[in-house]
Design a protein around this motif. Structure first.
Motif, PDB file in Angstrom:
ATOM      1  N   GLN B 112     -53.574  23.772  69.383  1.00  0.00           N
ATOM      2  CA  GLN B 112     -53.572  22.312  69.327  1.00  0.00           C
ATOM      3  C   GLN B 112     -54.997  21.813  69.469  1.00  0.00           C
ATOM      4  O   GLN B 112     -55.643  22.048  70.491  1.00  0.00           O
ATOM      5  CB  GLN B 112     -52.719  21.735  70.457  1.00  0.00           C
ATOM      6  CG  GLN B 112     -52.688  20.230  70.542  1.00  0.00           C
ATOM      7  CD  GLN B 112     -51.838  19.602  69.438  1.00  0.00           C
ATOM      8  OE1 GLN B 112     -50.772  20.092  69.124  1.00  0.00           O
ATOM      9  NE2 GLN B 112     -52.327  18.537  68.855  1.00  0.00           N
ATOM     10  N   THR B 113     -55.460  21.121  68.465  1.00  0.00           N
ATOM     11  CA  THR B 113     -56.787  20.534  68.532  1.00  0.00           C
ATOM     12  C   THR B 113     -56.751  19.299  69.420  1.00  0.00           C
ATOM     13  O   THR B 113     -55.786  18.535  69.389  1.00  0.00           O
ATOM     14  CB  THR B 113     -57.250  20.135  67.112  1.00  0.00           C
ATOM     15  OG1 THR B 113     -57.219  21.291  66.290  1.00  0.00           O
ATOM     16  CG2 THR B 113     -58.649  19.548  67.128  1.00  0.00           C
ATOM     17  N   ALA B 114     -57.793  19.122  70.196  1.00  0.00           N
ATOM     18  CA  ALA B 114     -57.870  17.940  71.053  1.00  0.00           C
ATOM     19  C   ALA B 114     -57.828  16.680  70.195  1.00  0.00           C
ATOM     20  O   ALA B 114     -58.492  16.594  69.159  1.00  0.00           O
ATOM     21  CB  ALA B 114     -59.144  17.973  71.882  1.00  0.00           C
ATOM     22  N   TRP B 115     -57.033  15.731  70.622  1.00  0.00           N
ATOM     23  CA  TRP B 115     -56.838  14.508  69.840  1.00  0.00           C
ATOM     24  C   TRP B 115     -58.120  13.697  69.789  1.00  0.00           C
ATOM     25  O   TRP B 115     -58.844  13.583  70.776  1.00  0.00           O
ATOM     26  CB  TRP B 115     -55.738  13.669  70.482  1.00  0.00           C
ATOM     27  CG  TRP B 115     -55.340  12.497  69.630  1.00  0.00           C
ATOM     28  CD1 TRP B 115     -54.366  12.476  68.687  1.00  0.00           C
ATOM     29  CD2 TRP B 115     -55.916  11.186  69.644  1.00  0.00           C
ATOM     30  NE1 TRP B 115     -54.299  11.245  68.106  1.00  0.00           N
ATOM     31  CE2 TRP B 115     -55.232  10.422  68.667  1.00  0.00           C
ATOM     32  CE3 TRP B 115     -56.938  10.576  70.366  1.00  0.00           C
ATOM     33  CZ2 TRP B 115     -55.537   9.094  68.418  1.00  0.00           C
ATOM     34  CZ3 TRP B 115     -57.243   9.256  70.107  1.00  0.00           C
ATOM     35  CH2 TRP B 115     -56.536   8.532  69.141  1.00  0.00           C
ATOM     36  N   ASN B 116     -58.390  13.142  68.618  1.00  0.00           N
ATOM     37  CA  ASN B 116     -59.450  12.145  68.498  1.00  0.00           C
ATOM     38  C   ASN B 116     -59.046  11.189  67.395  1.00  0.00           C
ATOM     39  O   ASN B 116     -58.306  11.563  66.478  1.00  0.00           O
ATOM     40  CB  ASN B 116     -60.818  12.787  68.244  1.00  0.00           C
ATOM     41  CG  ASN B 116     -60.853  13.542  66.940  1.00  0.00           C
ATOM     42  OD1 ASN B 116     -61.090  12.957  65.890  1.00  0.00           O
ATOM     43  ND2 ASN B 116     -60.598  14.857  66.997  1.00  0.00           N
ATOM     44  N   LEU B 117     -59.502   9.974  67.485  1.00  0.00           N
ATOM     45  CA  LEU B 117     -58.977   8.916  66.621  1.00  0.00           C
ATOM     46  C   LEU B 117     -59.098   9.259  65.149  1.00  0.00           C
ATOM     47  O   LEU B 117     -58.188   9.044  64.369  1.00  0.00           O
ATOM     48  CB  LEU B 117     -59.706   7.594  66.914  1.00  0.00           C
ATOM     49  CG  LEU B 117     -59.313   6.425  65.989  1.00  0.00           C
ATOM     50  CD1 LEU B 117     -57.817   6.130  66.097  1.00  0.00           C
ATOM     51  CD2 LEU B 117     -60.125   5.186  66.332  1.00  0.00           C
ATOM     52  N   ARG B 118     -60.237   9.811  64.762  1.00  0.00           N
ATOM     53  CA  ARG B 118     -60.431  10.096  63.353  1.00  0.00           C
ATOM     54  C   ARG B 118     -59.912  11.477  62.957  1.00  0.00           C
ATOM     55  O   ARG B 118     -59.975  11.852  61.790  1.00  0.00           O
ATOM     56  CB  ARG B 118     -61.913   9.962  62.989  1.00  0.00           C
ATOM     57  CG  ARG B 118     -62.410   8.537  63.095  1.00  0.00           C
ATOM     58  CD  ARG B 118     -63.847   8.423  62.685  1.00  0.00           C
ATOM     59  NE  ARG B 118     -64.027   8.733  61.272  1.00  0.00           N
ATOM     60  CZ  ARG B 118     -63.834   7.849  60.291  1.00  0.00           C
ATOM     61  NH1 ARG B 118     -63.475   6.626  60.564  1.00  0.00           N
ATOM     62  NH2 ARG B 118     -64.017   8.193  59.042  1.00  0.00           N
ATOM     63  N   GLY B 119     -59.432  12.201  63.916  1.00  0.00           N
ATOM     64  CA  GLY B 119     -58.858  13.492  63.587  1.00  0.00           C
ATOM     65  C   GLY B 119     -59.881  14.511  63.128  1.00  0.00           C
ATOM     66  O   GLY B 119     -59.560  15.437  62.384  1.00  0.00           O
ATOM     67  N   VAL B 120     -61.086  14.359  63.557  1.00  0.00           N
ATOM     68  CA  VAL B 120     -62.150  15.247  63.111  1.00  0.00           C
ATOM     69  C   VAL B 120     -61.871  16.676  63.564  1.00  0.00           C
ATOM     70  O   VAL B 120     -61.498  16.917  64.710  1.00  0.00           O
ATOM     71  CB  VAL B 120     -63.513  14.770  63.643  1.00  0.00           C
ATOM     72  CG1 VAL B 120     -64.614  15.763  63.309  1.00  0.00           C
ATOM     73  CG2 VAL B 120     -63.829  13.402  63.076  1.00  0.00           C
ATOM     74  N   ALA B 121     -62.047  17.582  62.637  1.00  0.00           N
ATOM     75  CA  ALA B 121     -61.905  19.012  62.908  1.00  0.00           C
ATOM     76  C   ALA B 121     -60.510  19.393  63.383  1.00  0.00           C
ATOM     77  O   ALA B 121     -60.345  20.349  64.122  1.00  0.00           O
ATOM     78  CB  ALA B 121     -62.960  19.487  63.912  1.00  0.00           C
ATOM     79  N   GLU B 122     -59.526  18.656  62.944  1.00  0.00           N
ATOM     80  CA  GLU B 122     -58.145  18.994  63.289  1.00  0.00           C
ATOM     81  C   GLU B 122     -57.786  20.354  62.696  1.00  0.00           C
ATOM     82  O   GLU B 122     -57.974  20.583  61.495  1.00  0.00           O
ATOM     83  CB  GLU B 122     -57.209  17.916  62.739  1.00  0.00           C
ATOM     84  CG  GLU B 122     -55.762  18.333  62.602  1.00  0.00           C
ATOM     85  CD  GLU B 122     -55.089  18.592  63.931  1.00  0.00           C
ATOM     86  OE1 GLU B 122     -55.551  18.052  64.953  1.00  0.00           O
ATOM     87  OE2 GLU B 122     -54.108  19.351  63.958  1.00  0.00           O
ATOM     88  N   ALA B 123     -57.306  21.242  63.533  1.00  0.00           N
ATOM     89  CA  ALA B 123     -56.952  22.585  63.048  1.00  0.00           C
ATOM     90  C   ALA B 123     -55.789  23.155  63.854  1.00  0.00           C
ATOM     91  O   ALA B 123     -55.757  24.333  64.161  1.00  0.00           O
ATOM     92  CB  ALA B 123     -58.164  23.505  63.126  1.00  0.00           C
ATOM     93  N   SER B 124     -54.866  22.289  64.217  1.00  0.00           N
ATOM     94  CA  SER B 124     -53.717  22.762  64.989  1.00  0.00           C
ATOM     95  C   SER B 124     -52.798  23.620  64.125  1.00  0.00           C
ATOM     96  O   SER B 124     -52.858  23.565  62.894  1.00  0.00           O
ATOM     97  CB  SER B 124     -52.915  21.567  65.510  1.00  0.00           C
ATOM     98  OG  SER B 124     -53.722  20.689  66.253  1.00  0.00           O
TER      99      SER B 124
END
Lengths: 98, 136
Positions: B112-124
């Motif tokens: 689970q990628t740490a949440w961030n508003l822009r979803g940067v580097a999402e890799a869940s």
């Protein structure tokens, strides 16, 4: 269907503050949840992943998938993976029309 | 011809897919949303619950093959058939398919990628939900 080239700024009110941006995103229809990261921009380049994948930030929208499958059968799954910078990532979808 | 390897691309060695009946038991976590709970539950599944997907090697390249043939670009398509175990799905009206990738260096996709508003580097881990036909 979400335009993969769409950016957050194009769907948000021009006067949106950081707080209202987040609120706005929460109320977007799930399929309009724009992938806001570079990695998700890649995902949108594949048609298969645009219609049946969880949105980028799962806290923003509910999951999207309306496919109904028969029990005691099997489902075909396809997707793609990328091993960028030592942080592999994959995205999957049901194989079939959405 | 001289080939220049990508600076960042690392071949994908495997993608594994598992079926998770919904709803899942609740797991303690800062994030309470469904998809995160699905991922947490999938992480507890035994090894035999996971299916190795077939990787599409692509033209003249093969993930996990000899060094000279490893693909130097990012994408690896995969596909697989996931059996719907009726015994596993008793009482469930929905299920989720969960997938994670491992690269040739043995690095596993983050849960689970740490949440961030822009979803940067999402890799869940990838998750997709399906509805199950009513039980006969």
């Amino acid at each position: 269907m979400t335009d993969p080239r769409m950016s957050a700024d194009k769907i948000l009110p021009p006067d949106a503050t950081p707080a209202t941006k987040e609120e706005h995103l929460k109320h977007l229809p799930a399929l309009q949840c724009v992938r806001l990261s570079n990695s998700l921009l890649h995902r949108n380049l594949l048609t298969l992943s645009t219609c049946s994948e969880f949105p980028l930030n799962c806290e923003i929208c509910d999951p999207v998938e309306d496919a109904v499958v028969e029990r005691s059968s099997s489902v075909s799954v396809k997707g793609y993976a990328v091993g960028s910078k030592g942080a592999p990532s994959c995205s999957l979808a049901l194989d079939g029309p959405c | 011809m001289l080939t220049v390897p990508s600076r960042a691309g690392i071949p994908i060695a495997s993608v594994r897919v598992a079926l998770v009946p919904l709803p899942t038991p609740h797991h303690d976590s800062l994030a309470d949303c469904e998809v995160h709970q699905v991922r947490l539950h999938a992480a507890t599944l035994p090894a035999e619950a996971w299916i190795d997907a077939e990787l599409d090697a692509g033209p003249a390249a093969s993930a996990g093959a000899s060094e000279g043939k490893k693909k130097q670009w990012g994408w690896t398509l995969f596909s697989t058939q996931v059996p719907l175990d009726s015994a596993l799905l008793v009482g469930a009206r929905e299920a989720a398919l969960v997938a994670y990738a491992t690269d040739a260096n043995g690095e596993r996709q983050e849960l689970q990628t740490a949440w961030n508003l822009r979803g940067v580097a999402e890799a869940s881990w990838g998750v997709v939900k399906v509805k199950l036909a009513p039980e006969a």
